[in-house]
Scaffold this motif. Structure first.
Motif, PDB file in Angstrom:
ATOM      1  N   VAL B 301     -11.975   0.355   2.186  1.00  0.00           N
ATOM      2  CA  VAL B 301     -11.035   0.960   0.792  1.00  0.00           C
ATOM      3  C   VAL B 301     -12.015   1.504  -0.420  1.00  0.00           C
ATOM      4  O   VAL B 301     -11.846   2.033  -1.372  1.00  0.00           O
ATOM      5  CB  VAL B 301      -9.401   0.681   0.931  1.00  0.00           C
ATOM      6  N   GLY B 302     -12.512   0.031  -0.315  1.00  0.00           N
ATOM      7  CA  GLY B 302     -13.180  -0.327  -1.962  1.00  0.00           C
ATOM      8  C   GLY B 302     -14.088   1.143  -2.125  1.00  0.00           C
ATOM      9  O   GLY B 302     -14.439   1.073  -3.465  1.00  0.00           O
ATOM     10  N   LEU B 303     -14.685   1.375  -1.427  1.00  0.00           N
ATOM     11  CA  LEU B 303     -15.949   2.046  -1.213  1.00  0.00           C
ATOM     12  C   LEU B 303     -16.149   3.234  -1.230  1.00  0.00           C
ATOM     13  O   LEU B 303     -16.764   5.106  -1.158  1.00  0.00           O
ATOM     14  CB  LEU B 303     -16.403   2.218  -0.137  1.00  0.00           C
ATOM     15  N   GLY B 304     -14.006   3.992  -0.918  1.00  0.00           N
ATOM     16  CA  GLY B 304     -14.201   5.430  -0.771  1.00  0.00           C
ATOM     17  C   GLY B 304     -14.067   5.964   0.079  1.00  0.00           C
ATOM     18  O   GLY B 304     -13.966   7.059  -0.083  1.00  0.00           O
ATOM     19  N   ILE B 305     -14.326   5.670   1.080  1.00  0.00           N
ATOM     20  CA  ILE B 305     -14.687   5.651   2.319  1.00  0.00           C
ATOM     21  C   ILE B 305     -13.709   6.034   3.374  1.00  0.00           C
ATOM     22  O   ILE B 305     -13.022   7.412   4.063  1.00  0.00           O
ATOM     23  CB  ILE B 305     -15.190   5.207   3.427  1.00  0.00           C
ATOM     24  N   ILE B 306     -12.209   5.134   2.983  1.00  0.00           N
ATOM     25  CA  ILE B 306     -11.456   5.119   3.533  1.00  0.00           C
ATOM     26  C   ILE B 306      -9.912   5.335   2.653  1.00  0.00           C
ATOM     27  O   ILE B 306      -9.686   4.965   1.436  1.00  0.00           O
ATOM     28  CB  ILE B 306     -10.137   4.242   4.517  1.00  0.00           C
ATOM     29  N   ARG B 307      -9.274   6.857   2.244  1.00  0.00           N
ATOM     30  CA  ARG B 307      -8.896   7.035   1.549  1.00  0.00           C
ATOM     31  C   ARG B 307      -7.441   6.920   1.331  1.00  0.00           C
ATOM     32  O   ARG B 307      -6.792   7.303   0.254  1.00  0.00           O
ATOM     33  CB  ARG B 307      -9.130   8.384   0.501  1.00  0.00           C
ATOM     34  N   ASN B 308      -6.655   7.101   2.868  1.00  0.00           N
ATOM     35  CA  ASN B 308      -5.041   6.694   2.763  1.00  0.00           C
ATOM     36  C   ASN B 308      -4.700   5.943   3.317  1.00  0.00           C
ATOM     37  O   ASN B 308      -3.586   5.680   3.644  1.00  0.00           O
ATOM     38  CB  ASN B 308      -5.050   7.824   4.502  1.00  0.00           C
ATOM     39  N   VAL B 309      -5.353   4.618   2.877  1.00  0.00           N
ATOM     40  CA  VAL B 309      -5.117   3.284   2.897  1.00  0.00           C
ATOM     41  C   VAL B 309      -4.849   2.798   1.447  1.00  0.00           C
ATOM     42  O   VAL B 309      -5.959   3.305   1.123  1.00  0.00           O
ATOM     43  CB  VAL B 309      -5.621   1.992   4.241  1.00  0.00           C
ATOM     44  N   THR B 310      -3.951   1.873   1.556  1.00  0.00           N
ATOM     45  CA  THR B 310      -4.114   0.886  -0.060  1.00  0.00           C
ATOM     46  C   THR B 310      -4.124  -0.307  -0.207  1.00  0.00           C
ATOM     47  O   THR B 310      -4.529  -0.921   1.192  1.00  0.00           O
ATOM     48  CB  THR B 310      -2.883   1.625  -0.373  1.00  0.00           C
ATOM     49  N   LEU B 311      -4.808  -0.882  -0.753  1.00  0.00           N
ATOM     50  CA  LEU B 311      -5.068  -2.178  -0.849  1.00  0.00           C
ATOM     51  C   LEU B 311      -3.808  -2.947  -0.745  1.00  0.00           C
ATOM     52  O   LEU B 311      -4.354  -4.117   0.045  1.00  0.00           O
ATOM     53  CB  LEU B 311      -6.188  -3.066  -2.591  1.00  0.00           C
ATOM     54  N   LYS B 312      -2.803  -2.178  -1.041  1.00  0.00           N
ATOM     55  CA  LYS B 312      -1.008  -3.080  -1.356  1.00  0.00           C
ATOM     56  C   LYS B 312      -0.556  -3.010   0.336  1.00  0.00           C
ATOM     57  O   LYS B 312      -0.283  -4.174   1.029  1.00  0.00           O
ATOM     58  CB  LYS B 312      -0.192  -2.605  -2.152  1.00  0.00           C
ATOM     59  N   GLN B 313      -1.182  -1.646   1.259  1.00  0.00           N
ATOM     60  CA  GLN B 313      -1.145  -2.162   2.665  1.00  0.00           C
ATOM     61  C   GLN B 313      -1.400  -3.380   3.535  1.00  0.00           C
ATOM     62  O   GLN B 313      -1.662  -3.589   4.039  1.00  0.00           O
ATOM     63  CB  GLN B 313      -1.705  -0.858   3.438  1.00  0.00           C
ATOM     64  N   LEU B 314      -2.812  -3.448   2.810  1.00  0.00           N
ATOM     65  CA  LEU B 314      -3.727  -4.763   3.725  1.00  0.00           C
ATOM     66  C   LEU B 314      -3.524  -6.192   3.091  1.00  0.00           C
ATOM     67  O   LEU B 314      -3.721  -6.484   4.188  1.00  0.00           O
ATOM     68  CB  LEU B 314      -5.309  -4.243   2.784  1.00  0.00           C
ATOM     69  N   ASN B 315      -2.913  -5.520   1.803  1.00  0.00           N
ATOM     70  CA  ASN B 315      -2.505  -7.800   1.527  1.00  0.00           C
ATOM     71  C   ASN B 315      -1.426  -7.732   2.788  1.00  0.00           C
ATOM     72  O   ASN B 315      -1.078  -8.308   3.058  1.00  0.00           O
ATOM     73  CB  ASN B 315      -2.840  -7.434   0.404  1.00  0.00           C
ATOM     74  N   LYS B 316      -0.331  -6.965   2.246  1.00  0.00           N
ATOM     75  CA  LYS B 316       0.756  -7.417   3.371  1.00  0.00           C
ATOM     76  C   LYS B 316       0.423  -7.067   4.634  1.00  0.00           C
ATOM     77  O   LYS B 316       0.978  -8.763   5.634  1.00  0.00           O
ATOM     78  CB  LYS B 316       1.693  -5.971   3.256  1.00  0.00           C
ATOM     79  N   LEU B 317      -0.473  -6.334   5.407  1.00  0.00           N
ATOM     80  CA  LEU B 317      -1.075  -6.234   6.435  1.00  0.00           C
ATOM     81  C   LEU B 317      -1.575  -7.936   7.196  1.00  0.00           C
ATOM     82  O   LEU B 317      -1.153  -8.929   8.153  1.00  0.00           O
ATOM     83  CB  LEU B 317      -2.163  -5.459   7.227  1.00  0.00           C
ATOM     84  N   ILE B 318      -2.362  -8.777   6.369  1.00  0.00           N
ATOM     85  CA  ILE B 318      -2.959  -9.764   5.930  1.00  0.00           C
ATOM     86  C   ILE B 318      -2.246 -10.924   6.072  1.00  0.00           C
ATOM     87  O   ILE B 318      -2.472 -12.103   6.375  1.00  0.00           O
ATOM     88  CB  ILE B 318      -3.866  -9.637   5.550  1.00  0.00           C
ATOM     89  N   ILE B 319      -0.926 -11.080   5.581  1.00  0.00           N
ATOM     90  CA  ILE B 319      -0.238 -11.892   5.173  1.00  0.00           C
ATOM     91  C   ILE B 319       0.890 -12.222   6.348  1.00  0.00           C
ATOM     92  O   ILE B 319       1.609 -12.929   6.991  1.00  0.00           O
ATOM     93  CB  ILE B 319       0.764 -12.076   3.926  1.00  0.00           C
ATOM     94  N   TYR B 320       1.229 -10.025   6.776  1.00  0.00           N
ATOM     95  CA  TYR B 320       2.016 -10.679   7.456  1.00  0.00           C
ATOM     96  C   TYR B 320       1.733 -10.330   9.053  1.00  0.00           C
ATOM     97  O   TYR B 320       2.729 -10.826   9.876  1.00  0.00           O
ATOM     98  CB  TYR B 320       3.191  -9.550   7.394  1.00  0.00           C
ATOM     99  N   ILE B 321       0.904  -9.948   9.549  1.00  0.00           N
ATOM    100  CA  ILE B 321       0.167 -10.783  10.741  1.00  0.00           C
ATOM    101  C   ILE B 321       0.519 -12.410  11.495  1.00  0.00           C
ATOM    102  O   ILE B 321      -0.010 -12.288  13.134  1.00  0.00           O
ATOM    103  CB  ILE B 321      -0.823  -9.698  11.072  1.00  0.00           C
ATOM    104  N   GLN B 322       0.707 -13.376  10.828  1.00  0.00           N
ATOM    105  CA  GLN B 322       0.656 -14.175  10.800  1.00  0.00           C
ATOM    106  C   GLN B 322       1.467 -15.296  11.638  1.00  0.00           C
ATOM    107  O   GLN B 322       2.620 -14.196  12.073  1.00  0.00           O
ATOM    108  CB  GLN B 322       0.635 -14.912   9.514  1.00  0.00           C
ATOM    109  N   PRO B 323       1.572 -15.390  12.828  1.00  0.00           N
ATOM    110  CA  PRO B 323       2.840 -15.916  13.839  1.00  0.00           C
ATOM    111  C   PRO B 323       4.002 -16.352  13.033  1.00  0.00           C
ATOM    112  O   PRO B 323       4.786 -15.403  13.467  1.00  0.00           O
ATOM    113  CB  PRO B 323       1.997 -17.232  14.084  1.00  0.00           C
TER     114      PRO B 323
END
Lengths: 160, 359
Positions: B301-323
């Motif tokens: 996402v940072g390199l602009g290679i993946i354009r259909n995902v936002t950092l916000k999505q990834l932030n949520k992901l990394i917090i909410y996948i925890q047990p």
């Protein structure tokens, strides 16, 4: 701390794993961390030890406020209370010097309003008395206490 | 609001700092400041009895509960929380593991946006913390400093004119301030530049840790950088030091990314898309896998290679996948296997969202 793999004295790296709410900790040395493929980039846990000769008399001293001796400070890696900073001053100065260099505090200072603090404390105490009076169904006393809280609160508002 | 309603409300909302709107957020995940404070004439937590701790806890709650920012916020007494609920607070970085699991006579106050959390009866009586997305240490200080002043008017802090604020561990005396930033450095790790940088940071007395602070491991190329010296410098100097160090690292990471894209474009793109594919199509995922794969996707996402995902999505992901998050989100106690399955489905759902619709 002893390394829990090779037994050397240098077990400075603490690893903590949390598995279903249970904390599992172990200490290992940097060499073993590298061998095991653990990341050796992270800083070791912060701890302090009191170095230097300790006079026998100082070892016996107890902090008058919390009752801790120097041995408790060393065992816990922490002081027992803010008064310990005075009780064990000569050692603390050495520790502080090693940690922070020969420095004095240069940052902010608490804004203190003693009058207000005391008023607040008094209000809290009267509130407890009020609860107590209500529980005992002493309504005359409760009314008086309520008035007292009102007066104290007004004084505090004026102070602001 | 009862305890369960409070927890549900938190689960439904993401923390303010997960918004990814701060400066340098493609590399700096979040910033944090904390003040360590103790009350005058009281034993520190470590030497107090359970009764003393409980009395002090109640006193602090009474004094602090009237502060405006907590009006719509949350107050938790550790006694009333289940193990999963405590883990939830730890996973969200709002409370430390020790606060939650060492003793029952502790608590935490959090504002509605989760920008501020005050741990009560941790190593110090008060650990006042502020959070923001991206690199925003001065911005946090601007709202945390007045709060510290206000608390100082309600309780009397232990303070010495030479040693500053007195703390249980002498590592924190003086300002009692620690400024940290959680940074994502995949390119520096791949190019092995990170080792040189770490050596440089150690010289500047910057501490390097993993995702969950002291004692935690480095995961997903996330490094927590924080100030270690708290005495002899003004608060602003400490903030400047960490801010400058982080800006330098951001620059190095950007350079490393450029070099990677110049010399190993295909390999890097392959790594990124493979990770994306696994996240999107796997049916079983462990937390560790999500953290590692999402690190590659974050790079993409940072390199602009993946354009259909936002950092916000990834932030949520990394917090909410925890047990604990996962189990509270689905309101169900799950074993490892069930969690891995549910986690994979959750990741797929989040990645399939249209840009910017994450709640």
């Amino acid at each position: 701390m002893m390394c829990e793999i090779c037994g050397s004295e240098d077990g400075r790296i603490k690893y903590t794993k949390v598995i279903n709410g249970e904390k599992i900790e172990f200490f290992i040395c940097e060499k073993c961390a590298e061998k095991k493929g653990f990341h050796s980039l992270i800083s070791p846990s912060e701890n302090f030890t009191v170095k230097g000769e300790k006079e026998k008399t100082t070892l016996k001293v107890r902090c008058p406020h919390c009752g801790w001796k120097l041995v408790d400070v060393e065992k816990n890696g922490k002081l027992g209370c803010s008064e310990c900073y005075i009780t064990f001053k000569s050692y603390i100065i050495t520790v502080v010097g090693e940690l922070h260099g020969k420095n004095r505090h240069r940052g902010k200072v608490p804004i203190l309003d003693k009058g207000k603090l005391l008023l607040r404390r008094r209000i809290r105490e009267v509130k407890i008395e009020l609860d107590d009076a209500l529980k005992k169904e002493e309504y005359q006393l409760a009314a008086e206490l309520r008035d007292k809280i009102k007066t104290l609160s007004l004084r505090m508002d004026k102070n602001e | 609001m009862n305890k369960n309603e409070k927890i549900s409300k938190m689960v439904e909302r993401t923390s303010h700092w997960m918004d990814s709107t701060g400066p340098y957020s493609e590399i700096v995940f979040s910033s944090r400041i904390r003040f360590a404070r103790n009350l005058k004439h009281r034993k520190f937590t470590v030497s107090s009895t359970d009764e003393e701790k409980e009395e002090l806890l109640n006193e602090m709650i009474n004094e602090l509960i009237g502060i405006n920012i907590f009006q719509n916020g949350y107050l938790f007494n550790m006694k009333e929380l289940s193990s999963i609920e405590k883990e939830f607070l730890v996973e969200r970085h709002l409370a430390s593991f020790d606060l939650c699991f060492e003793s029952d006579n502790s608590g935490v106050m959090i504002d509605e946006d989760e920008k501020v959390s005050i741990m009560l009866n941790e190593e110090d009586h008060l650990r006042i913390q502020g959070f923001a997305g991206g690199l925003q240490l001065f911005e946090i200080y601007d709202f945390l400093n007045p709060l510290d002043d206000e608390i100082g008017l309600r309780v009397e802090y232990a303070f010495d004119s030479e040693l500053g604020y007195l703390t249980a561990c002498p590592t924190n005396i003086g300002t009692g301030l620690r400024a940290s930033a959680l940074v994502h450095l995949p390119a520096l790790v791949i190019t092995k530049e990170i080792e040189r940088i770490v050596r440089k940071l150690k010289k500047k007395k910057i501490l390097i840790r993993g995702l969950y602070g002291e004692g935690s491991d480095v995961k997903g190329n996330f490094f927590q950088l924080s100030s270690s010296v708290s005495l002899g410098r003004r608060e602003e100097d400490i903030l400047s030091l960490v801010t400058d160090v982080v800006k330098d690292i951001v620059e190095s990471e950007r350079n490393a990314r450029e070099i990677l894209m110049k010399n190993a474009k295909v390999q890097i793109e392959d790594k990124i898309w493979r990770a994306y594919g696994l996240l999107k199509y796997a049916h079983l995922l462990t937390s560790e896998e999500v953290i590692n794969f999402s690190s590659a996707v974050r790079l993409g996402v940072g390199l602009g290679i993946i354009r259909n995902v936002t950092l916000k999505q990834l932030n949520k992901l990394i917090i909410y996948i925890q047990p604990a998050h996962l189990q509270l989100l689905y309101n169900k106690k799950m074993d490892n296997y069930e969690r891995d399955q549910r986690r994979a489905r959750f990741v797929k759902e989040i990645l399939s969202l249209e840009k910017g619709v994450v709640k």
